[in-house]
Motif scaffolding. Structure first.
Motif, PDB file in Angstrom:
ATOM      1  N   LYS A 120       0.580  -1.164   0.002  1.00 52.54           N
ATOM      2  CA  LYS A 120       0.052   0.022  -0.026  1.00 52.54           C
ATOM      3  C   LYS A 120       0.722   1.275  -0.110  1.00 52.54           C
ATOM      4  O   LYS A 120       0.705   2.069  -0.902  1.00 52.54           O
ATOM      5  N   ARG A 121       1.704   1.373   0.721  1.00 54.18           N
ATOM      6  CA  ARG A 121       2.654   2.567   1.051  1.00 54.18           C
ATOM      7  C   ARG A 121       3.631   2.784  -0.063  1.00 54.18           C
ATOM      8  O   ARG A 121       3.882   3.998  -0.669  1.00 54.18           O
ATOM      9  N   ALA A 122       4.214   1.569  -0.690  1.00 57.18           N
ATOM     10  CA  ALA A 122       4.888   1.766  -1.977  1.00 57.18           C
ATOM     11  C   ALA A 122       4.178   2.093  -3.073  1.00 57.18           C
ATOM     12  O   ALA A 122       4.695   3.003  -3.747  1.00 57.18           O
ATOM     13  N   THR A 123       2.927   1.684  -3.355  1.00 54.19           N
ATOM     14  CA  THR A 123       2.309   2.187  -4.378  1.00 54.19           C
ATOM     15  C   THR A 123       1.770   3.866  -4.180  1.00 54.19           C
ATOM     16  O   THR A 123       1.872   4.432  -5.133  1.00 54.19           O
ATOM     17  N   GLU A 124       1.450   4.305  -3.013  1.00 54.59           N
ATOM     18  CA  GLU A 124       1.142   5.445  -2.594  1.00 54.59           C
ATOM     19  C   GLU A 124       2.306   6.562  -2.986  1.00 54.59           C
ATOM     20  O   GLU A 124       2.190   7.626  -3.591  1.00 54.59           O
ATOM     21  N   VAL A 129       5.128  10.489  -7.198  1.00 54.58           N
ATOM     22  CA  VAL A 129       6.359  10.871  -7.994  1.00 54.58           C
ATOM     23  C   VAL A 129       5.712  10.657  -9.410  1.00 54.58           C
ATOM     24  O   VAL A 129       6.822  10.684 -10.533  1.00 54.58           O
ATOM     25  N   GLY A 130       4.467  10.289  -9.410  1.00 51.87           N
ATOM     26  CA  GLY A 130       4.002  10.194 -11.147  1.00 51.87           C
ATOM     27  C   GLY A 130       4.391   8.943 -11.934  1.00 51.87           C
ATOM     28  O   GLY A 130       4.252   8.957 -13.142  1.00 51.87           O
ATOM     29  N   LEU A 131       4.524   7.900 -10.940  1.00 49.66           N
ATOM     30  CA  LEU A 131       4.819   6.559 -11.515  1.00 49.66           C
ATOM     31  C   LEU A 131       4.084   5.428 -11.364  1.00 49.66           C
ATOM     32  O   LEU A 131       4.105   4.088 -11.261  1.00 49.66           O
ATOM     33  N   GLY A 132       2.631   6.012 -11.012  1.00 53.48           N
ATOM     34  CA  GLY A 132       1.431   4.714 -10.364  1.00 53.48           C
ATOM     35  C   GLY A 132       1.361   4.039 -11.551  1.00 53.48           C
ATOM     36  O   GLY A 132       0.629   3.013 -11.401  1.00 53.48           O
ATOM     37  N   GLN A 141      13.825  -1.046 -18.044  1.00 49.09           N
ATOM     38  CA  GLN A 141      12.806  -0.465 -19.102  1.00 49.09           C
ATOM     39  C   GLN A 141      12.604   0.935 -18.733  1.00 49.09           C
ATOM     40  O   GLN A 141      11.304   1.194 -19.519  1.00 49.09           O
ATOM     41  N   MET A 142      13.370   1.562 -17.915  1.00 50.29           N
ATOM     42  CA  MET A 142      12.937   2.846 -17.747  1.00 50.29           C
ATOM     43  C   MET A 142      14.127   3.724 -18.045  1.00 50.29           C
ATOM     44  O   MET A 142      15.155   3.558 -18.153  1.00 50.29           O
ATOM     45  N   SER A 143      13.473   5.116 -18.283  1.00 43.65           N
ATOM     46  CA  SER A 143      14.528   6.142 -18.485  1.00 43.65           C
ATOM     47  C   SER A 143      15.338   6.583 -17.207  1.00 43.65           C
ATOM     48  O   SER A 143      15.031   6.202 -16.264  1.00 43.65           O
ATOM     49  N   GLY A 144      16.380   7.532 -17.389  1.00 40.88           N
ATOM     50  CA  GLY A 144      17.234   7.635 -16.324  1.00 40.88           C
ATOM     51  C   GLY A 144      16.356   8.532 -15.244  1.00 40.88           C
ATOM     52  O   GLY A 144      16.424   8.620 -13.905  1.00 40.88           O
ATOM     53  N   GLY A 145      15.355   9.627 -15.803  1.00 38.22           N
ATOM     54  CA  GLY A 145      14.579  10.448 -14.921  1.00 38.22           C
ATOM     55  C   GLY A 145      13.757   9.566 -14.278  1.00 38.22           C
ATOM     56  O   GLY A 145      13.274   9.695 -12.961  1.00 38.22           O
ATOM     57  N   GLN A 146      13.088   8.592 -14.883  1.00 36.34           N
ATOM     58  CA  GLN A 146      12.053   7.705 -14.090  1.00 36.34           C
ATOM     59  C   GLN A 146      12.822   6.809 -12.881  1.00 36.34           C
ATOM     60  O   GLN A 146      12.152   6.792 -11.886  1.00 36.34           O
TER      61      GLN A 146
END
Length: 373
Positions: A120-124, A129-132, A141-146
């Motif tokens: 729960k807390r990790a998802t929140e 930070v915009g990665l839901g 599979q992610m960019s440096g910023g992500q």
């Protein structure tokens, strides 16, 4: 909340002694965004590591919530790192074979949080930070910023008091750096963020305070704590039973707290003998409440198990549900309960806060004090 007092750090390389920090003294506010600027090798990261409990100072003192760390044991540092500090590194430090959600959950696993609560807390935190929508992605599979945003989510998932960021935008392009800085700026609204950076433009744009270092010393501080802020607690006056004011100096607030509150193991003495005209300041000031509770815990620990039970009783009667929580978390919980309580609630919960019986005369005297606000 956090203070460095004449911190020195030496490294021995053979017969040579390298002075990395040469007497750093800084005080930080509870919530602000501080950038530490300076050339490579000036001691920025060393200072950050000492603040985060990753490295030990050679001399001086690191004071956390009014408590010296000179006598800290490894278990104390572990508790501090796990519950009070969030780290954001330039290299992300994500585990490649675990997905985003698992990387963030890891910080909670170390803190002993249950699986359901971790999820729960990790998802929140990731949503914040915009990665839901990327919970199952792997770092590759992610960019440096992500990936840096994942690192920030991991840093804040345990709700730390302090977030330490070491060159968080060093490996990012300009546009992505701005996104990361926007997140850190938002986080600093309700906690202390200390960032080490080489980028003066980002520091000037986003920080509320800039500290510059050269060769292990502080050369400038754009917004040091003012004398008024430092003396704020000492400027609150109290009265004893005879009505005599207890002000600065010999009969100052700290002396009053030590002799009348801490040594008697009773938080309610702070209210009972407080000047009614300052009652609001006393109850609503997190620094005072947290300091008093922390000092009571220190003294009680010295007195043995009987003393520790007093804070445990406060914690339980105020609604605490996890008696195995570290003492620091119990004190944070109690501070929040006390400072957010309105006066109707305060009167209703009088016995909860005081945890002691009184005769009718004392009860009426107390009600009279409370009724003034």
């Amino acid at each position: 909340m956090l203070e460095l007092i004449n911190i020195k750090k030496n490294y021995e390389t053979g017969a040579e002694v390298v002075e990395a920090l040469k007497g750093i003294s800084l005080k930080f506010r509870k919530n602000e965004f501080v950038s530490i600027l300076g050339p490579s090798g000036c001691g920025k990261t060393t200072m950050l590591n000492i603040i985060g409990g990753l490295d030990k100072y050679t001399s001086g003192d690191l004071v956390i919530s009014g408590k010296s760390t000179k006598e800290y044991k490894e278990s104390d540092w572990d508790t501090y790192r796990n519950h009070s500090i969030g780290f954001v590194f330039q290299s992300y430090n994500l585990i490649p074979h675990q997905n985003v959600l698992q990387n963030v959950e890891l910080a909670l696993t170390l803190a002993g949080i249950s699986k359901l609560e971790r999820r729960k807390r990790a998802t929140e935190a990731l949503v914040k930070v915009g990665l839901g929508g990327k919970l199952r992605k792997k770092p590759s599979q992610m960019s440096g910023g992500q990936m840096q945003r994942v690192a920030i989510a991991r840093a804040i998932v345990n709700n730390p008091d302090i977030v330490l960021a070491d060159e968080p935008t060093g490996a990012l392009d300009t546009e992505t750096s701005i996104q990361v800085m926007d997140i850190l700026k938002e986080i600093s609204k309700d906690r202390l963020v200390i960032m080490v950076t080489h980028n003066p433009d980002l520091a000037n744009t986003y920080s509320t305070r800039i500290v510059r270092m050269v060769d292990g010393i502080i050369t400038s501080d754009s917004k040091p704590l003012t004398d008024d802020e430092i003396e704020k607690l000492a400027n609150l006056f109290y009265t004893d039973d005879s009505g005599r004011k207890l002000g600065k100096g010999k009969h100052g607030m700290r002396n009053f707290i030590e002799n009348n509150v801490v040594r008697n193991n009773r938080f309610h003495y702070l209210i009972r003998y407080g000047n009614p005209k300052k009652l609001h300041d006393i109850i609503k000031n997190e620094n005072i409440v947290r300091y008093v509770l922390g000092r009571i815990a220190d003294i009680q620990k010295e007195q043995g198990k009987r003393g520790i039970n007093q804070i445990d009783r406060y914690y339980t009667t105020c609604g605490g549900t996890d008696p195995k929580q570290p003492m620091e978390r119990k004190l944070d919980f109690l501070t929040k309960i006390i400072t957010e309580m309105n006066y109707d609630q305060f009167e209703d919960n009088r016995r909860t806060i005081e945890n002691t019986g009184r005769n009718n005369a004392e009860r009426e005297k107390y009600k009279k004090i409370v009724s003034l606000y």
